[in-house]
Write a protein that holds these residues in place. Structure first.
Motif, mmCIF file in Angstrom:
data_model
loop_
_atom_site.group_PDB
_atom_site.id
_atom_site.type_symbol
_atom_site.label_atom_id
_atom_site.label_comp_id
_atom_site.label_asym_id
_atom_site.label_seq_id
_atom_site.Cartn_x
_atom_site.Cartn_y
_atom_site.Cartn_z
ATOM 1 N N THR A 1 81.105 49.925 43.263
ATOM 2 C CA THR A 1 80.281 48.940 43.919
ATOM 3 C C THR A 1 79.572 48.102 43.001
ATOM 4 N N TYR A 2 78.966 46.909 43.694
ATOM 5 C CA TYR A 2 78.527 45.835 42.705
ATOM 6 C C TYR A 2 77.541 46.213 41.818
ATOM 7 N N LYS A 3 76.681 47.384 41.966
ATOM 8 C CA LYS A 3 75.666 47.633 40.825
ATOM 9 C C LYS A 3 76.379 48.481 39.845
ATOM 10 N N TYR B 1 79.763 48.401 38.925
ATOM 11 C CA TYR B 1 80.252 47.603 37.719
ATOM 12 C C TYR B 1 79.464 46.430 37.119
ATOM 13 N N LYS B 2 78.536 46.014 37.646
ATOM 14 C CA LYS B 2 77.574 45.298 36.876
ATOM 15 C C LYS B 2 77.118 46.118 35.607
ATOM 16 N N ALA C 1 86.106 45.775 38.874
ATOM 17 C CA ALA C 1 85.492 45.059 40.081
ATOM 18 C C ALA C 1 86.099 45.582 41.367
#
Length: 182
Positions: A64-66, A68-69, A60
């Motif tokens: 980047t957000y995408k 680690y999602k 996290a």
């Protein structure tokens, strides 16, 4: 035949895995040689939940957000909701909890050392066969597990039980991916 030895001030007793005295002496000499050189490392016993939670925080913070999602999703598919970070949350804008498609088919392990190349291979083969995963999906999970074991070795002192594979994911062969259609 059994052998007992000290590593870093800790006493260990280990079976040599044979009934033949000649083979036992040979294995004892090999063990004695590794002890003398300092190459003998005893497998660690790390709780999977703690290491996974730390790895999720690391992802996290560094991805980047995408990215680690997607990584969290792959870890959840493999391990299941074993730590707080991997519990399925609610979908954005939804009132009901997320559905776990792989419930009951996750890898069951209490210690990080319980995950071996054979366990990873069996899981990937089952997902390819039963859920029609592509080779690329299997390779992405293998790559993430490789990062996970490298992180555990670097930050938490992970030592694999199998000396041939210090990183269990390295014992898993890449699947051959089809050439992309242009």
């Amino acid at each position: 035949f059994w052998v007992s030895f000290n590593v870093n001030g800790k006493r260990y007793r280990q079976p040599l895995g044979t009934n033949n005295e000649r083979v036992a002496r040979s294995r004892f000499r090999k063990l004695e040689y590794e002890l003398t050189l300092g190459d003998l490392r005893v497998a660690s016993k790390l709780p999977l939940e703690t290491i996974l939670e730390a790895f999720c925080r690391h992802l996290a913070a560094t991805r980047t957000y995408k990215s680690y999602k997607n990584d969290f999703s792959r870890l959840r598919i493999f391990f299941g909701p074993v730590c707080k970070s991997l519990e399925p949350g609610k979908a954005p804008g939804s009132k009901r909890p997320a559905f776990d498609k792989y419930a009951g088919r996750h890898v069951q392990a209490k210690l990080l050392e319980d995950i071996t190349p054979q366990v990873i291979n069996r899981f990937l083969a089952a997902r390819i066969e039963q859920d029609n995963w592509s080779a690329k999906t299997a390779n992405l999970l293998r790559q993430l597990l490789h990062k996970f074991f490298v992180y555990a070795a670097k930050h938490h002192g992970f030592v694999s039980r199998d000396r041939r594979y210090p990183d269990p994911a390295s014992g898993v062969d890449r699947r051959r991916e089809r050439a992309p259609q242009i």
